[in-house]
Every structure is written in C-alpha cells, then in structure tokens.
Write an enzyme that holds these catalytic residues in place. Structure first.
Site, short mmCIF file in Angstrom:
data_model
loop_
_atom_site.label_atom_id
_atom_site.label_comp_id
_atom_site.label_asym_id
_atom_site.label_seq_id
_atom_site.Cartn_x
_atom_site.Cartn_y
_atom_site.Cartn_z
N LYS A 188 7.52 16.87 3.17
CA LYS A 188 7.81 18.15 2.51
C LYS A 188 7.84 19.27 3.55
O LYS A 188 8.80 20.04 3.63
CB LYS A 188 6.77 18.46 1.43
N ASP A 207 8.38 19.92 -3.69
CA ASP A 207 7.08 20.56 -3.92
C ASP A 207 6.76 20.42 -5.41
O ASP A 207 7.44 19.68 -6.13
CB ASP A 207 7.10 22.02 -3.46
#
Ligand code: SF4
Length: 289
Positions: A188, A207
């Site tokens: 991420k 996310d």
C-alpha cells in the site's frame, strides 16, 4: 443501461414497495453529480430506514448471469467517478518522495488530517532523510505520538531513513521491489509513493476506503488487501489505477462512509447493490458489503 446492471425488480417479499418513491424519482442513469435533495420528494427523507428494511427483506443473492465486473459496468463506474472527482490527488501534504513516504507510514490507523497536522513541524525539525537516519526511534516518538501506534511508526520511519541512506544513496527508490525492502513499507505504502510521486502505476492502493468500497461495488469479493489489489488490477485499466484509488478514497471520505453511507446523494447509487446501503433503488446483494 449498461450490461451487468441489474434491472430494478421488486423484492420477493414485496417489502421493497416502500422504495417506490425513490425508484420513480431517480433517473436510470445518473448525471454523475451528487443528487443531494434532488430525488427525494418534499416531506420524504432519504430514509435510512429503507436500507434497514431492505436488509431485512430485500437483500438477495446476485441474480444468475449478473457479472459485476463486466467491462461495461466497470467503465460506467469509472466514468461517474471521473465526473464526481475529476482532479483529485493525494491528500497527504508532501514536497518530496521522502516526505510522502513518511506521511504514508504515519497515516496507518490515522487520518490524513491528523498526519497533516504533524508533518509540517516534523519536516521543519528534520529537513532531510539524513536527519531522520541520525535519530533513534525513541527520539522520534514524541514528534509522531499523536498519529497513534507511535512506537512502531518511529521504528519504521527511522529504519527506512537508515536503509535509504545506506543502500540507496539517500534517494527514495522508485522500484516496487526496492521500496518493499524498507522497514514498515508494504505494497500500500509503496503504491502511494510510486503512484503519487513517481507517477508509476505498479499496483492499486488498497487502503480502508478502497477495501470497503470495492467490496460494496462488487469489484472484488476478497477481504485480504493483496487479493483485493490483484482483483482490481484485473478489472481496472492500468492507466486508471492511480486516479481510481484517489477517487475512491475521496468517495469514502465524502459519501461512502463505513457507517451510514450517504446513498441517497451518491451518483453511483443505481450501479451499487451493496447489502449495507442506507437507501436503494436497486436490489441489494448479499456479500456486497
Ligand atoms: S454504498 Fe451507497 S454511498 Fe457507497 S457507493 Fe453504494 S450507493 Fe454510493
């Protein structure tokens, strides 16, 4: 109507009759703009109650043959996101790849607003990667305490700084495999830095907002962020990976919150069959939440 969009059908229980007002007033295809106050007749609230009633009686398995990732449906979702959020970017304040990397590490389990409150002073106090690399994690802790999980975050930031200085000549690397060698950096964070700073689409940022909304929109049925990312990379054209994440993150902040999403105002509403919608003109699907 795009292929893959389920025609409006009455719920088997008949309880969905109560959404008739919304069905009549919402256009089959949204203009792409938020519909706040437009589609709900005077005196009728968007009625969070409807969602609750649908959850009790109108949430069904997706009909046979329905393909939520049909290219036409995905394209329609992307078009509407473009109309809603045409020029969104990363909300974390930063002036360099290093600052973005630090801000992204600090944003875990925190809000961008909270991180943006901390980072200006942090980067004034320690203006270079080398300045961070000279710290111990304990020295950094007071400066990042308010972002939560500050001990782990301090370790990650100082560890990443030391690695960048020792292995990468003080420059944040712009390759996924190199970024993943930095302490505290998983896909991420690496995708945020690669996409927002280096403009490299190596993956899709997953996310909490992307996780939740991709499931609500049935672009994935997975729960693991890495598997969600793989699903999104298959159904979203590569040239949209960076913008899609930004748009979904903004959508999650403005309308599609975890609790009580503002479905009556959402331009994606008649494409969305999420089982936890608060208001619906279309059948809601089990598993899409
Ligand atoms: S759950 Fe509601 S707010 Fe979220 S995408 Fe679906 S219709 Fe929009």
């Amino acid at each position: 109507m795009s292929r893959g969009v389920v025609p409006r059908q009455p719920a088997r229980t008949g309880r969905q009759d109560k959404v008739r007002v919304a069905r009549v007033s919402l256009p089959a295809k949204s203009s792409g703009r938020p519909t706040k106050g437009r589609d709900v007749p005077a005196g009728k609230k968007p009625a969070p109650k409807m969602g609750v009633e649908n959850r009790q009686g109108g949430v069904a398995a997706a009909p046979k043959g329905y393909n939520p990732v049909a290219p036409e449906r995905v394209a329609e979702i992307l078009d509407r996101l473009n109309q809603l959020y045409p020029a969104v970017t990363c909300a974390l304040t930063h002036k360099s790849a290093w600052e973005l990397l630090v801000a992204t590490i600090l944003s875990a389990q925190s809000t961008d607003v909270n991180v943006n409150r901390v980072t200006p002073e942090l980067f004034r106090k320690y203006p270079t990667v080398e300045a961070f690399a000279a710290l111990t994690p304990e020295q950094l802790e007071p400066d990042v305490r308010s972002t939560g999980f500050f001990r782990n975050k301090s370790k990650s930031v100082v560890g990443a700084a030391k690695r960048i200085v020792s292995d990468f000549g003080g420059q944040v690397p712009d390759e996924m495999d190199q970024l993943l060698t930095l302490p505290g950096v998983a896909r991420k964070t690496a995708n945020v830095v690669l996409g927002s700073w280096f403009r490299k689409a190596e993956g899709v940022v997953v996310d909490t907002h992307v996780h939740r909304i991709s499931r609500r929109l049935e672009l994935t049925t997975q729960n693991d962020p890495q598997k969600i990312e793989q699903d999104l990379m298959k159904v979203i054209p590569r040239e949209r990976w960076i913008l899609f994440s930004h748009q979904i993150i903004w959508h999650g902040r403005k309308l599609c919150m975890a609790r009580k999403p503002k479905c009556a105002e959402c331009a994606l509403e008649n494409l969305c069959h999420a089982g936890d919608k608060t208001w619906s003109t279309v059948e809601m699907h089990k598993g899409a939440e």
